[in-house]
Design an enzyme around this catalytic site. Structure first.
Site, PDB file in Angstrom:
ATOM      1  N   ASP A 204       0.804  -1.206  -0.097  1.00  0.00           N
ATOM      2  CA  ASP A 204      -0.006  -0.121   0.049  1.00  0.00           C
ATOM      3  C   ASP A 204       0.955   1.284  -0.146  1.00  0.00           C
ATOM      4  OD1 ASP A 204      -3.274   0.592   0.507  1.00  0.00           O
ATOM      5  OD2 ASP A 204      -2.000   2.087   1.675  1.00  0.00           O
TER       6      ASP A 204
ATOM      7  N   HIS B 126      -4.920  -7.816   1.047  1.00  0.00           N
ATOM      8  CA  HIS B 126      -4.294  -6.390   1.212  1.00  0.00           C
ATOM      9  C   HIS B 126      -3.377  -6.493   2.438  1.00  0.00           C
ATOM     10  CE1 HIS B 126      -3.817  -2.349   0.280  1.00  0.00           C
ATOM     11  NE2 HIS B 126      -4.295  -1.816   1.535  1.00  0.00           N
TER      12      HIS B 126
ATOM     13  N   TYR C 297      -3.233  10.939   0.942  1.00  0.00           N
ATOM     14  CA  TYR C 297      -3.591  10.770  -0.652  1.00  0.00           C
ATOM     15  C   TYR C 297      -3.561  12.267  -1.045  1.00  0.00           C
ATOM     16  CZ  TYR C 297      -5.380   6.116   1.054  1.00  0.00           C
ATOM     17  OH  TYR C 297      -5.523   4.695   1.080  1.00  0.00           O
TER      18      TYR C 297
END
Length: 406
Positions: free
Chosen positions: A193, A384, A332
């Site tokens: 990630d 994930h 982000y």
């Protein structure tokens, strides 16, 4: 030119290179307040479908909230954290928190492991033992690691940046300083990630001590595949089986799973509700991707696979107690990197493709993205949060990747 090249001339200002001990000790009133807020949740009506196409189902969140408010005990994970050597050090004006566990085996290879969102140091707790003390887990002393697990800026117990600029490139530069500050002249790096984004940027900066990297969420999508995905075109006809599997995963993610990242990438400060409602925060974190949500929902329905109810709540509680829902979302907004695009990493690289990741990187794509690919493996299970869900498989992959670099 690499994605890191535009930052190559920047100089990181180190204001205080001291390393300070750190201990987690949450006041009881904070835990009491958390339970009160959970109990006071104002619930919406039930979804109007029988599946998860409208989001995290009401029954899942009600079961989570019941366990959180009545049976869950933060002190259990707090004791686990207190048993680990933890520290903070200031880099570029931000206090960086990290776990640092040295192996008792001679010649242990240092590895810095970076989490992502909605992960935290909680993700990596299960791999500390297998990596630092391999003989206790069926491996050999020659596979031992010293393990460094930092909290990303704005996440967990690291400081929250008060100015812009903390993107994966800047974090990578901070991690290089951290490893130097710990006295390591030879080390490796691992991430998934955002941890992969940071780890790849470390590789692009080519610090003298970094020998190689490992990723469980590789950035490998070829340009022609990305163009077809962006245009909504049908799958190319020449895809191998593993490439078609990845294509189908990506189509589903872009159509149904990207909204959380778009909101945090554009308007992270708008997410005040995540800092005000623990149940709202947990629901937002659970809906990261469809496969992870399915796995998590199962444990609140009485099933089990990889994660427990307490695992899920350990992570959500850490975010709540540190009030880092909004500050973590800013990463982000900060990052301008194409998340899944190859970055031109030439250092030795290992790729582990877990089947329930957002997409399982195919071998051919990995070979193109990482010309110095020293390890590739498709795993039978895991998603994930690989280190958290499947710590034994994950630890084996890290050992296998870096064995040739010792």
């Amino acid at each position: 030119m690499s994605d890191a090249a535009t930052h190559a001339d920047e100089v990181t200002v180190i204001t205080d290179d001291a390393i300070h001990g750190f201990e987690v000790n949450v006041p009881q009133e904070d835990l009491d307040d958390l339970r009160r807020r959970i109990a006071a949740t104002r619930w919406p009506g039930r979804e109007t479908v029988e599946d998860r196409t409208q989001g995290v189902q009401l029954a899942t969140m009600e079961a989570l909230a019941r366990h959180w408010a009545t049976d869950y005990d933060w002190r259990t994970v707090e004791a686990r954290l207190q048993a680990l050597p933890q520290f903070t050090t200031q880099i570029d004006g931000v206090d960086i928190h990290f776990i640092h566990v040295r192996s008792q085996h001679e010649g242990a290879l240092p590895v810095i492991v970076t989490h992502g969102w909605p992960g935290s140091i909680i993700e990596q707790l299960k791999i500390i033992g297998p990596l630092t003390d391999p003989t206790a887990y069926g491996a050999t002393a020659e596979d031992a690691f010293d393990v460094v697990i930092p909290s990303l800026p704005g996440h967990g117990y690291s400081g929250t940046p008060t100015a812009t600029g903390w993107d994966p490139i800047r974090i990578a530069r901070a991690w290089i300083i951290l490893m130097e500050r710990l006295g390591y002249t030879r080390y490796v790096a691992q991430g998934g990630d955002w941890g992969n984004a940071v780890t790849e940027q470390m590789a692009l900066l080519t610090p003298p001590g970094l020998l190689g990297i490992h990723t469980n969420m590789a950035a490998t999508i070829p340009d022609d595949i990305q163009r077809a995905l962006d245009a909504g075109d049908p799958a190319p006809g020449d895809l191998a089986d593993d490439e078609r599997y990845a294509w189908d995963q990506l189509v589903d993610f872009y159509q149904h799973g990207l909204s959380y990242a778009q909101e945090m990438g554009n308007r992270p400060q708008t997410l005040y509700a995540l800092g005000d409602s623990p149940v709202g925060l947990a629901a937002w974190m659970l809906d990261h991707d469809a496969r992870s949500l399915s796995l998590i929902a199962r444990v609140f329905d009485g099933g089990s696979e990889g994660l427990t109810r307490d695992d899920i709540l350990d992570n959500a509680t850490l975010y709540w107690l540190t009030n880092t829902a909004v500050s973590s979302a800013r990463l982000y907004w900060e990052s301008k990197l194409a998340f899944f695009a190859p970055k031109g990493v030439t250092l030795p690289t290992g790729v582990s493709a877990f089947p329930d990741e957002i997409y399982a990187a195919p071998r051919r794509w990995a070979e193109q993205a990482y010309p110095n690919l020293i390890h590739y493996n498709r795993l039978p299970k895991g998603g994930h949060f690989a280190a958290w869900e499947q710590p034994e498989l994950f630890s084996d992959e890290v050992r296998a990747t870096f064995r040739s670099l010792r």
